[in-house]
Design a protein around this motif. Structure first.
Motif, mmCIF file in Angstrom:
data_model
loop_
_atom_site.group_PDB
_atom_site.id
_atom_site.type_symbol
_atom_site.label_atom_id
_atom_site.label_comp_id
_atom_site.label_asym_id
_atom_site.label_seq_id
_atom_site.Cartn_x
_atom_site.Cartn_y
_atom_site.Cartn_z
ATOM 1 N N ALA A 59 -11.513 74.131 35.387
ATOM 2 C CA ALA A 59 -10.065 73.808 36.192
ATOM 3 C C ALA A 59 -10.644 72.411 36.367
ATOM 4 N N ASP A 60 -11.462 70.985 36.324
ATOM 5 C CA ASP A 60 -11.507 70.118 35.973
ATOM 6 C C ASP A 60 -11.981 69.813 34.600
ATOM 7 N N VAL A 61 -12.302 70.872 33.656
ATOM 8 C CA VAL A 61 -12.446 69.893 32.200
ATOM 9 C C VAL A 61 -11.103 70.641 31.644
ATOM 10 N N ARG A 62 -10.623 71.318 31.758
ATOM 11 C CA ARG A 62 -8.771 71.081 31.647
ATOM 12 C C ARG A 62 -8.390 70.197 31.620
ATOM 13 N N VAL A 63 -8.068 69.484 32.965
ATOM 14 C CA VAL A 63 -7.390 68.504 33.295
ATOM 15 C C VAL A 63 -8.255 67.291 32.999
ATOM 16 N N LEU A 203 2.836 79.842 21.697
ATOM 17 C CA LEU A 203 1.607 80.454 21.665
ATOM 18 C C LEU A 203 0.726 79.519 21.676
ATOM 19 N N GLY A 204 0.144 78.770 22.718
ATOM 20 C CA GLY A 204 -1.017 77.971 22.641
ATOM 21 C C GLY A 204 -2.123 78.246 22.364
ATOM 22 N N THR A 205 -3.235 77.353 23.185
ATOM 23 C CA THR A 205 -4.547 77.935 23.772
ATOM 24 C C THR A 205 -4.909 77.457 24.938
ATOM 25 N N ASP A 206 -6.292 77.500 25.539
ATOM 26 C CA ASP A 206 -6.999 76.492 26.305
ATOM 27 C C ASP A 206 -7.031 75.202 26.234
ATOM 28 N N ALA A 207 -7.120 74.532 27.392
ATOM 29 C CA ALA A 207 -7.208 72.821 26.797
ATOM 30 C C ALA A 207 -8.480 72.410 27.468
ATOM 31 N N ALA A 208 -9.458 73.440 27.268
ATOM 32 C CA ALA A 208 -10.026 72.766 27.471
ATOM 33 C C ALA A 208 -11.536 72.733 26.169
ATOM 34 N N TRP A 209 -10.838 73.164 24.561
ATOM 35 C CA TRP A 209 -11.895 73.381 23.128
ATOM 36 C C TRP A 209 -12.592 72.187 22.942
#
Length: 453
Positions: A59-63, A203-209
């Motif tokens: 959750a934190d690295v996504r943000v 469709l997209g993807t996760d924010a942490a890549w």
């Protein structure tokens, strides 16, 4: 379930009150940011609504990555970015001093109301946005933010979101309050669910890549050596969880009982409690035993050093119990002690990974670490299917033959490492390209909602 319905009523009440935000603002009760009138505003105010500050690495690295994208595209001087957090100290390391941290209580109604009213746009930035798997209250938290922005004719976008099964009453609330929210889903299955609810999105993807931990690589090697690694042996990482104590449900009766008896072992926060029973307890023991049995055999045969990673503060108990079942001492790294940069750096040193944590899989892929997923819901299922690795490397926490299946999966990885690494590398590049496109879309979407942006 009664308490979930009460929370639902409170959410709808505060969404209703949001219609009168300009009036409350004139009385001095709240600050109000009107997206339709930015002429006198020095900066566009953007609020990130997620599950932050609880030492959940994913959750934190996504943000952190969403903030980085916003600053890249908008410029640090053009926007005031705010992040809601349960604990400021736990996430301050991810942001520069220009990012405003907004306190969030587990009783979230007023905090969300005030924060959403004060900002021009909201980004829902938690992966598990629409689902009953973890807690109906979590989805209702996002629904309140979405509903307030809808009432105030201000933009709301869910960024890299997952949608899954929901209770019937929750689906009705989602349809009503999120009808103006735009969803960028991180998987096709989630997009299908979003469209089934007649919500807008693509469709997209996760924010942490793109989360970068390269600056901590040397630190990770040093820490591993200090914890017992010889610097040569293959590193076998394990990211365990308790897959069987969800969903978290509110209960005033249990809260009062815990107050009177001091029995807090199943208390998540305040009046929220984990689901538990003798059957769930046995399933958890079977899950840990299966992992320990397979790991002990594989580690002995291939001279591996075992590393246990607690990706969420809540995983500490699972990590401790698993460690006690292993034949040899393991290195243990917990998110309660280490931030996302450090946890990612440790993950990227692994030779092989066994994970029940979605973001352990995501963060390890930067180093092309082959993994076995032991899934509890659709998130790891989806990513392993996208990698075309589900046939041998996707298992499930409640599999009755988990120990033998895990042995087969570990052996498969051993003999197909280069093929697996190639698949990871190709898919990672695709994910990162999609994330770039999401950033472009986000900014154009903000522009389309207001001429002053």
């Amino acid at each position: 379930m009664l308490m979930d319905h009460i929370i639902n009523i409170f959410v709808k009440f505060f969404v209703f009150l949001s219609r009168f935000a300009p009036f409350f603002s004139k009385l001095g009760f709240i600050d109000y940011g009107d997206f339709g009138d930015l002429k006198n505003e020095p900066k566009l105010r953007i609020l990130l609504v997620g599950y932050n500050g609880a030492r959940n690495t994913g959750a934190d690295v996504r943000v952190a990555e969403i903030v980085k994208q916003l600053q890249k595209y908008l410029g640090k001087e053009e926007a005031q970015i705010s992040v809601m957090t349960l604990n400021e100290e736990n996430i301050r390391c991810y942001f520069d001093s220009g990012i405003k941290l907004v306190p969030l209580s587990p009783i979230f109604f007023v905090d969300v109301f005030r924060a959403c009213c004060a900002n021009h746009a909201v980004i829902l930035c938690e992966g598990s946005t629409l689902k009953s798997k973890f807690a109906n209250a979590l989805t209702l938290y996002f629904c309140e933010a979405a509903g307030i922005m809808k009432n105030q004719h201000k933009p709301c976008i869910a960024y890299g979101s997952e949608a899954g099964k929901m209770d019937v009453f929750l689906e009705r609330t989602v349809k009503r309050l999120c009808s103006d929210t735009y969803f960028i889903a991180r998987t096709q299955n989630s997009l299908d669910q979003i469209q089934r609810l007649r919500l807008k999105g693509h469709l997209g993807t996760d924010a942490a890549w793109k989360f970068d931990s390269a600056s901590h690589a040397g630190w990770a090697v040093t820490q591993l050596r200090q914890s017992g690694w010889d610097g040569i042996s293959p590193l076998l990482g394990i990211a365990p969880i308790n897959p069987f104590w969800w969903p978290v449900k509110p209960s005033l009766v249990k809260w009062l009982k815990a107050k009177l008896t001091g029995a807090h072992s199943l208390q998540f926060q305040l009046w929220y409690f984990f689901s538990w029973s003798k059957r769930r307890e046995q399933q958890f023991e079977d899950y840990l035993d299966a992992i320990a049995h397979s790991v002990n055999e594989f580690a002995a045969k291939h001279s591996c050093h075992v590393v246990i990673l607690g990706m969420e503060r809540l995983d500490a108990d699972a990590c401790s119990k698993l460690s006690g079942k292993l034949a040899n001492p393991a290195s243990v790294f917990l998110s309660s002690d280490h931030d996302g940069y450090e946890m990612a750096a440790i993950l990227r040193q692994m030779s092989t990974l066994i994970t029940s944590r979605y973001h352990a899989q995501v963060l390890s892929m930067d180093a092309r670490v082959p993994s076995v997923a032991i899934s509890m819901d659709e998130r790891l299922d989806n990513i392993m299917q996208e990698l075309d690795l589900s046939q041998y490397q996707l298992l499930h926490a409640d599999d009755t033959e988990l120990a033998s299946e895990l042995k087969i999966a570990l052996d498969y990885i051993l003999f197909h490492q280069e093929q697996i690494k190639d698949k990871i590398g190709c898919q990672l590049a695709s994910y990162q390209n999609t994330l770039n496109e999401m950033g472009d879309f986000l900014i154009s979407w903000l522009h389309s909602h207001g001429s002053s942006t």
